[in-house]
Enzyme design. Sequence first.
Site: not given
Ligand code: PLP
Length: 405
Positions: A328, A181, A242, A74
């Site tokens: 949901c 993934q 850090t 993310t």
């Molecule tokens: N992108 C994809 C395709 C994901 O499956 C996920 C995880 O749910 C994320 C981004 C987000 O990853 P993270 O949990 O490392 O922030």
Amino acid sequence: MKFPIYLDYQATTPCDPRVVEAMLPYFTEAFGNAASRSHAFGWTAEEAVEKSRAQIAELIGASPKEIVFTSGSTEAINLALKGVIEMYAEKGKHVITSSAEHKAVLDTCKHLEQAGAEVTYLAPDQTGRVSVEQVRAALRPDTVLVALMWANNEVGTLNPVREIGELCHEQGVLFFTDATQAAGKVPVDVEADHVDLLCLSGHKIYGPKGVGCLYVRRRNPRVRLVAQMDGGGHERGMRSGTLNVPGIVGLGKACELARLEMPAEAARTAELRDSLESRITAQLDFVFLNGNREHRLPNCLNLSFPYVEGESLIMGINKLAVSSGSACTSASLEPSHVLRAMAVGDERAHSSIRFGIGRFTTREDVEFAATQVVENVRRLRELSPLYEMVKEGVDLSQVKWQAAH
Ligand code: PLP
């Protein structure tokens, strides 16, 4: 057998014990700050971080200097998309993505739109795949970035990354791919695949949660980013803070194991996935695969069981830890945005289940899962007037049309 059986490997994975073992010393005796330059504690930590950088780089065909550590995908996605759009504002403000992306990409795009960017959302086909022709048609002189995932987290469909990357490089547009993934599950080579920016995350590949990275190309072209975090200028100024040394060590070890074991693991999980599907389809009618049979992850199976409510099925198969595509997100039981983008229809979207198979899934797990699914789908369909009507040959599209009007 220990219940529930974990079949949700796209949501997260357990840490591999070998990963935990590699991490442990960095919580206690080797606890140094990797940015401490004046003593051995710092040097040891830095050495471990650089080893991890090399392990990650090797998995994706990058050079270690191109890896920027983050707290996960993310954050890496936010850094890539916002960082590029801010850096290249003079070139343009157009981004191309798809409506089947993870929310981390979609919500970041929404943020960019609010800040004045223009975003084109390509519609995937019914298998969840975007074509290179769609990308070509959407390109504009002011396109700065194409952001398309390598593998979809709900249905496992793989995008034609290499072709898209080639097109982007031909056109001088940067290409970001969310490989959260895909990394460790299918071969990834940022050079051959013409990728400029890529994210991956520890907890999807048997590493720890809360650590991931962004690959940022340094040559042909050199990609520049505006940092999204102000601070001590760590990670060559791209991500201050850090470093999470134990997490980074775990991520590196997870990447090394994934690289070494990928061929065997992909074959084994694909075999289990296919066995799960064939056991289910041999005993039930009206079962649909959501995704692409040819271009897909080896360890993901998303099936729809029309005339059964996905949530009721999940409650019925409570000895299995799986995910529902109709989870949901609101009180109105909205189906997943991915299945909606794929336009598979409401009946399929509301009755879908994702089975994620992984390193610790056994044949017995899969056999048990198939039995549970078959029993519960049969039981729920017995309660479904729609299913009775279909079996009797009633044209359901007509029935639903009448019900809706
Ligand atoms: N992108 C994809 C395709 C994901 O499956 C996920 C995880 O749910 C994320 C981004 C987000 O990853 P993270 O949990 O490392 O922030």
